[in-house]
Design a protein around this motif. Sequence first.
Motif, short mmCIF file in Angstrom:
data_model
loop_
_atom_site.label_atom_id
_atom_site.label_comp_id
_atom_site.label_asym_id
_atom_site.label_seq_id
_atom_site.Cartn_x
_atom_site.Cartn_y
_atom_site.Cartn_z
N ASN A 157 -19.97 -48.66 37.15
CA ASN A 157 -19.64 -49.57 38.23
C ASN A 157 -18.65 -50.60 37.71
OD1 ASN A 157 -20.26 -52.36 39.71
ND2 ASN A 157 -20.85 -50.71 41.10
N GLU A 158 -17.57 -50.84 38.44
CA GLU A 158 -16.53 -51.75 37.98
C GLU A 158 -17.01 -53.19 37.87
OE1 GLU A 158 -13.02 -51.45 40.32
OE2 GLU A 158 -12.64 -49.34 39.81
N SER A 159 -17.91 -53.59 38.74
CA SER A 159 -18.37 -54.97 38.76
C SER A 159 -19.49 -55.24 37.77
CB SER A 159 -18.85 -55.34 40.17
OG SER A 159 -17.82 -55.19 41.11
N THR A 160 -20.44 -54.33 37.71
CA THR A 160 -21.63 -54.56 36.88
C THR A 160 -21.72 -53.61 35.68
OG1 THR A 160 -22.95 -53.05 38.25
CG2 THR A 160 -22.91 -55.37 38.89
N LEU A 161 -20.69 -52.87 35.40
CA LEU A 161 -20.62 -51.86 34.33
C LEU A 161 -21.44 -50.62 34.68
CD1 LEU A 161 -20.75 -53.98 31.04
CD2 LEU A 161 -18.75 -53.09 32.26
N ILE A 162 -22.72 -50.80 35.03
CA ILE A 162 -23.54 -49.67 35.44
C ILE A 162 -24.34 -50.04 36.68
CG2 ILE A 162 -23.76 -48.66 33.13
CD1 ILE A 162 -26.55 -49.90 32.99
N THR A 163 -24.75 -49.03 37.42
CA THR A 163 -25.60 -49.24 38.60
C THR A 163 -26.38 -47.96 38.85
OG1 THR A 163 -25.64 -50.00 40.90
CG2 THR A 163 -23.88 -48.47 40.29
N TYR A 164 -27.17 -47.95 39.92
CA TYR A 164 -27.99 -46.78 40.23
C TYR A 164 -27.25 -45.84 41.17
CZ TYR A 164 -28.87 -49.36 44.55
OH TYR A 164 -28.70 -50.05 45.73
N GLN A 165 -27.69 -44.60 41.22
CA GLN A 165 -27.12 -43.60 42.11
C GLN A 165 -27.47 -43.96 43.57
OE1 GLN A 165 -24.89 -41.18 43.36
NE2 GLN A 165 -25.21 -40.56 41.24
#
Length: 456
Positions: A157-165
Amino acid sequence: MLEKFFKLKENGTDVKTEMMAGLTTFMTMAYILAVNPSILSASGMDANAILIATALASFIGTVLMAALSNYPFALAPGMGLNAYFAFVVCGTMGYSWQIALAAVFVEGLIFIVLSVTNVREAIFNSIPLTLKHAVSAGIGLFIAFIGLQNAKLVVGNESTLITYQTFKGENFHSVGVGALLALIGVLIMGILIVKNVKGNILLGILITWVLGIICELVGIYVPNPELGMYSVIPTSFVSFDFSSLGLTFGQVFKADFGAVKILDFITILFAFLFVDIFDTLGTLIGVASKANMLDRDGKLPRIKGALLADALATSVGAVLGTSTTTTFVESASGVTEGGSTGLTAVTTGLLFLLALVFSPLFLTIPSFATAPALILVGFFMISNVTRINFGDALEGIPAFLAIIAMPLAYSISEGIAIGVISYTLLHLIAGKNKEKKVNWLMYVLTVIFILKYIFL
């Protein structure tokens, strides 16, 4: 014969348990047969030759581990180091893959010397028991994070680096369904574990794979190679063409050093050496701690044989045509299944050898089927945090930093480095070193780690 060689009764195990554990370890490691050729082929090497070299190096290294140490640890070309090999040495720096193989080969030779002269064993023994428990817990988080990524339950995720599917959109029937099947696989394995079903992790992998096949047959799951989602239905089972190995075998001895800058080669060699040393030590610490193989002083009996096997496998792998072969953290899955001797390792090694013939079948096992195993192995390993005295900040803070660094820095060796530096400096500043809590080698390692961050 098996009882005499592997001391099964002495280790409280039997042939069935060991072979089931070996099969489970292989199932969670089999992805390397697909991933390693994909990464290393970016260097210009032949992908099929890499696959064969990967299987052979894994077989030889794992059998050496069994023969020299009687431990259930499995070896294969390491993730991270293969990317450094292909994208940095051969990509950014522009050197040939033969030069990269030569660096791996020399690294293995240095490792052999360090193992025989007890240097690596001394480093292992110098690390405090608190940090050893932290390494085991950190590896648990790290391996669970890898599982979440492999299942595509955690994405970029560009904003949070990672996120959930999100489970929405046009990719639902490929990535989304795969992620859902992984969640179902976690639930299935969890139920099997709670019910104390023998071979629960392996059964969970197979059941999830079968569910994936059913979903593909009825059109719920639609393969999309561009997204890394492939067909889970086997179309072929065997292949007997091994001729491509000749494209990489022995090429390490044909490297042209004429255009190689000596400082560049030393940097490449040190990078391979550093990461391999501490990834291997971290894996041995973590898995051995989880399996209660460490003695009361936190030492691992027969560690010299384990380290020597790892070193020999690195050089052998380079001759065959693959990047650094190292002890795999996925060995924890077999240990969780009850594997405690070299028979587990031999079983895993033989399956890698069989994979040469049955590679089309093994490569069909989807990552969403093996990912739940990694997630739940993480659950078993994180339990080592209960052995850490967080009430003592001098012990607890370095342990905490080591634990969180491994998944967040995506590196076992970085977690060890941060843990060692913080442990040594906190004890030094607090004036507690008079109690001899800090081994002199910890100071040496701290200096080396700090210099690494400054110059590399």
